[in-house]
Every structure is written in structure tokens, then in C-alpha cells.
Design a protein around this motif. Structure first.
Motif: not given
Length: 72
Positions: A29-48
């Protein structure tokens, strides 16, 4: 955010999940939450974000000597 805030966010997230997702292990569940939060950002920001999380997580380990990391 502090630990109580993070737990509240996870609990809120799980309440909005499907019943099947709510039955998954908490780590998933925590992994899903973190993934969904990362998907709010573009790829470069998610990498950072991932880079900073990795660095901050390592710095929070109990066997690590405290230091102030340089800003990215």
C-alpha cells in the motif's frame, strides 16, 4: 512531514482504495501511494525526488553519523 502525518496519509490513501487493494500488505500500500505521488510529477522531477529520498533515507538510519547534506 513527520511519521504521524505519513501514517495519516497512508491511512487516508488506503480508505480510498478498492477492497482488494485495502487487503494488500501495508508495504505494498505504501509503495502504491509513493508511486501515485511520483506520477504527479514529470520524469525529471520524479527522478530527483527518488534521489533525495534515497539519500535522506540513508541519512536517517540509526547507525549513520548525523550530517547536513548539501542542497540539490
Amino acid at each position: 512531514m513527520n511519521r504521524p502525518g505519513a501514517l495519516a496519509a497512508l491511512n487516508t490513501y488506503v480508505q480510498a482504495c478498492t477492497p482488494a487493494e485495502a487487503e494488500e500488505p501495508e508495504a505494498w500500500q505504501a509503495s502504491d501511494l509513493v508511486t501515485d505521488v511520483l506520477l504527479l510529477f514529470g520524469p525529471d522531477d520524479a527522478e530527483q525526488i527518488l534521489h533525495r529520498v534515497d539519500r535522506d533515507y540513508a541519512a536517517e538510519q540509526p547507525d549513520v553519523k548525523p550530517h547536513f547534506p548539501t542542497a540539490d
